[in-house]
Design an enzyme around this catalytic site. Structure first.
Site, mmCIF file in Angstrom:
data_model
loop_
_atom_site.group_PDB
_atom_site.id
_atom_site.type_symbol
_atom_site.label_atom_id
_atom_site.label_comp_id
_atom_site.label_asym_id
_atom_site.label_seq_id
_atom_site.Cartn_x
_atom_site.Cartn_y
_atom_site.Cartn_z
ATOM 1 N N CYS A 148 -5.139 1.498 -11.020
ATOM 2 C CA CYS A 148 -4.332 1.756 -9.810
ATOM 3 C C CYS A 148 -3.257 2.799 -10.106
ATOM 4 O O CYS A 148 -2.244 2.489 -10.739
ATOM 5 C CB CYS A 148 -3.700 0.447 -9.346
ATOM 6 S SG CYS A 148 -2.609 0.619 -7.940
ATOM 7 N N CYS A 151 0.125 2.279 -8.364
ATOM 8 C CA CYS A 151 0.922 1.224 -8.996
ATOM 9 C C CYS A 151 1.538 1.689 -10.307
ATOM 10 O O CYS A 151 2.699 1.434 -10.586
ATOM 11 C CB CYS A 151 0.046 0.023 -9.316
ATOM 12 S SG CYS A 151 -1.148 -0.392 -8.074
ATOM 13 N N ASP A 152 0.749 2.337 -11.123
ATOM 14 C CA ASP A 152 1.159 2.548 -12.522
ATOM 15 C C ASP A 152 1.460 3.994 -12.878
ATOM 16 O O ASP A 152 1.926 4.260 -13.993
ATOM 17 C CB ASP A 152 0.057 2.009 -13.458
ATOM 18 C CG ASP A 152 -0.106 0.501 -13.317
ATOM 19 O OD1 ASP A 152 0.889 -0.172 -13.003
ATOM 20 O OD2 ASP A 152 -1.230 -0.009 -13.504
HETATM 21 C C1 LIG Z 1 -4.042 -3.436 -13.176
HETATM 22 C C2 LIG Z 1 -3.609 -3.443 -11.734
HETATM 23 C C3 LIG Z 1 -2.334 -3.085 -11.410
HETATM 24 C C4 LIG Z 1 -1.915 -3.119 -10.090
HETATM 25 N N1 LIG Z 1 -0.619 -2.785 -9.805
HETATM 26 C C5 LIG Z 1 -0.191 -2.831 -8.536
HETATM 27 C C6 LIG Z 1 1.157 -2.493 -8.197
HETATM 28 O O1 LIG Z 1 1.973 -2.149 -9.070
HETATM 29 N N2 LIG Z 1 1.516 -2.555 -6.894
HETATM 30 C C7 LIG Z 1 0.641 -2.902 -5.901
HETATM 31 O O2 LIG Z 1 1.063 -2.976 -4.736
HETATM 32 N N3 LIG Z 1 -0.636 -3.209 -6.179
HETATM 33 C C8 LIG Z 1 -1.074 -3.173 -7.462
HETATM 34 N N4 LIG Z 1 -2.383 -3.457 -7.751
HETATM 35 C C9 LIG Z 1 -3.272 -3.831 -6.646
HETATM 36 C C10 LIG Z 1 -2.984 -5.299 -6.227
HETATM 37 O O3 LIG Z 1 -2.948 -6.114 -7.377
HETATM 38 C C11 LIG Z 1 -4.048 -5.786 -5.266
HETATM 39 O O4 LIG Z 1 -4.043 -4.950 -4.131
HETATM 40 C C12 LIG Z 1 -3.776 -7.214 -4.787
HETATM 41 O O5 LIG Z 1 -3.659 -8.098 -5.879
HETATM 42 C C13 LIG Z 1 -4.903 -7.702 -3.884
HETATM 43 O O6 LIG Z 1 -4.575 -8.997 -3.486
HETATM 44 P P1 LIG Z 1 -5.651 -10.041 -2.938
HETATM 45 O O7 LIG Z 1 -4.923 -11.304 -2.760
HETATM 46 O O8 LIG Z 1 -6.373 -9.469 -1.792
HETATM 47 O O9 LIG Z 1 -6.747 -10.190 -4.069
HETATM 48 P P2 LIG Z 1 -6.704 -10.376 -5.642
HETATM 49 O O10 LIG Z 1 -5.385 -10.026 -6.214
HETATM 50 O O11 LIG Z 1 -7.922 -9.658 -6.120
HETATM 51 O O12 LIG Z 1 -6.895 -11.937 -5.823
HETATM 52 C C14 LIG Z 1 -8.099 -12.558 -5.545
HETATM 53 C C15 LIG Z 1 -7.969 -14.024 -5.860
HETATM 54 O O13 LIG Z 1 -9.138 -14.691 -5.411
HETATM 55 C C16 LIG Z 1 -9.544 -15.612 -6.404
HETATM 56 N N5 LIG Z 1 -10.970 -15.872 -6.222
HETATM 57 C C17 LIG Z 1 -12.012 -15.030 -6.380
HETATM 58 N N6 LIG Z 1 -13.162 -15.656 -6.120
HETATM 59 C C18 LIG Z 1 -12.846 -16.937 -5.784
HETATM 60 C C19 LIG Z 1 -13.582 -18.094 -5.427
HETATM 61 N N7 LIG Z 1 -14.908 -18.060 -5.360
HETATM 62 N N8 LIG Z 1 -12.922 -19.248 -5.150
HETATM 63 C C20 LIG Z 1 -11.560 -19.305 -5.201
HETATM 64 N N9 LIG Z 1 -10.799 -18.230 -5.538
HETATM 65 C C21 LIG Z 1 -11.430 -17.078 -5.830
HETATM 66 C C22 LIG Z 1 -9.181 -14.952 -7.722
HETATM 67 O O14 LIG Z 1 -9.069 -15.924 -8.770
HETATM 68 C C23 LIG Z 1 -7.826 -14.356 -7.351
HETATM 69 O O15 LIG Z 1 -6.822 -15.325 -7.508
HETATM 70 C C24 LIG Z 1 -2.832 -3.444 -9.053
HETATM 71 C C25 LIG Z 1 -4.132 -3.803 -9.377
HETATM 72 C C26 LIG Z 1 -4.536 -3.813 -10.697
HETATM 73 C C27 LIG Z 1 -5.941 -4.208 -11.035
#
Ligand SMILES: Cc1cc2nc3c(=O)[nH]c(=O)nc-3n(C[C@H](O)[C@H](O)[C@H](O)COP(=O)(O)OP(=O)(O)OC[C@H]3O[C@@H](n4cnc5c(N)ncnc54)[C@H](O)[C@@H]3O)c2cc1C
Length: 321
Positions: A148, A151-152
């Site tokens: 990302c 983000c970084d």
């Molecule tokens: C390395 C990295 C750095 C980042 N830094 C930033 C930043 O600085 N700022 C920013 O705004 N964004 C950042 N992002 C992006 C941000 O993290 C994501 O946009 C955000 O986390 C997405 O949120 P979400 O809840 O949709 O999904 P996710 O964060 O992908 O979470 C998905 C969740 O679903 C759960 N899950 C999956 N399958 C199942 C299942 N079958 N049953 C139950 N649970 C399940 C997983 O365990 C997880 O807890 C970064 C991403 C990465 C990879």
């Protein structure tokens, strides 16, 4: 508890637990949804999946989530979200769902711990960046390896970074990184880019961007910080070591939505939602990266989670099971 009867082991069938609202996922979308649903007194049950805090927990520091002028640790932010949701009665369980039946209400979800029935469902299972699966990649994530740039990128002011990929996101994110980095070297396994023409022109002409063609990364080297990448030219087989402070990998994202294939309308693997987070089935909502291939941020995912919970609350007020 099991009951032994002659030579048979009979496991008494426990009644499935029935909740008003089930949230799948403990990333920003799921935890924000649980917070809003808990404050609406729905006593939501949230299954965390295996990645507590979601993708945000993978990063050392999040500097663009409002309310934290000094930034906040990715894992810390997840814990804060969780505590806030639990304070209002959300139940957070370390459990993963692996199949769903959305054909009738209450919806049926089978998780590791057993079967659950839910009057409404919020899918916040997020997405996972596709990894290179090379030595050092996992170990260096958060120490120099990132998925990302928004983000970084800021952490790489005046540093040398490598971008992997040849599509739109690789070039868009690569161009974004030129704001900070002293040089951005794009490694692409082919000899031409897949990205759109305008983007290609901008990237190819940018004085800070360089391209290494027909070359793949075979390893990432570093300790506390990333130091170099190992490379292999696919045409000549020549191996190399390329010094770099950061490695940004943009070879695609996979939404964690396989379990909903054929059950909810999808587009390119992302669950289709309208602007109220409704999926194709009334009472089932999707939020965050499971439904969003575009913004992919903590703040936007949390916003979608909150919106889904508000809509689920209205739905449950209207409907009786
Ligand atoms: C390395 C990295 C750095 C980042 N830094 C930033 C930043 O600085 N700022 C920013 O705004 N964004 C950042 N992002 C992006 C941000 O993290 C994501 O946009 C955000 O986390 C997405 O949120 P979400 O809840 O949709 O999904 P996710 O964060 O992908 O979470 C998905 C969740 O679903 C759960 N899950 C999956 N399958 C199942 C299942 N079958 N049953 C139950 N649970 C399940 C997983 O365990 C997880 O807890 C970064 C991403 C990465 C990879």
């Amino acid at each position: 508890m099991s009951v032994k009867e002659e030579n048979l082991v009979i496991t008494p069938k426990t009644e499935p637990r029935h909740v008003k609202l089930l949230v799948l996922g403990s990333g920003p979308a799921g935890l924000a949804a649980a917070l809003y649903a808990a404050r609406a007194e729905l006593a939501p049950l949230l299954l965390t999946g295996t990645e507590l805090g979601g993708q945000a927990a993978l990063t050392f520091s999040i500097e663009n989530y409002p309310g934290f002028p000094q930034g906040v640790g990715g894992a810390d932010l997840g814990e804060l979200f969780q505590k806030q949701a639990e304070r209002f009665g959300a139940q957070v369980e370390f459990d993963t769902a692996y199949s769903v039946d959305l054909s009738t209400r209450p919806f049926k979800v089978v998780a590791d711990s057993g079967e659950l029935l839910s009057d409404a469902l919020i899918v916040a299972t997020g997405a996972s960046p596709i990894h290179l699966n090379i030595p050092g990649e996992t170990e260096q994530t958060g120490k120099g390896v990132s998925y990302c740039a928004t983000c970084d990128g800021w952490f790489f002011k005046d540093k040398k970074v490598v971008v992997v990929g040849g599509g739109d996101s690789a070039l868009e994110e690569g161009l974004f990184l030129t704001r900070y980095a002293s040089s951005v070297t794009v490694f692409h396994r082919r000899d031409s880019l897949r990205a759109g023409a305008v983007l290609q022109k901008r990237a190819l002409e940018h004085p800070k961007m360089k391209f290494v063609w027909n070359t793949v990364l075979t390893g990432i080297v570093g300790g506390e910080k990333t130091e170099a990448v190992r490379t292999r030219n696919l045409l000549t087989g020549e191996e190399g070591l390329f010094p770099t402070d950061g490695v940004f990998i943009f070879i695609g994202h996979t939404p964690n939505t396989q379990m909903f294939a054929g059950k909810l309308e999808m587009q390119d693997g992302y669950i289709k939602v309208d602007d109220h987070m409704n999926t194709s089935i009334p009472g089932v909502y999707a939020a965050g990266e499971a439904a969003d291939s575009h913004f992919r941020q903590v703040v936007t995912s949390a916003g979608m989670g909150a919106a889904a919970a508000i809509e689920a609350t209205h739905f449950l007020e209207r409907e009786t099971v």
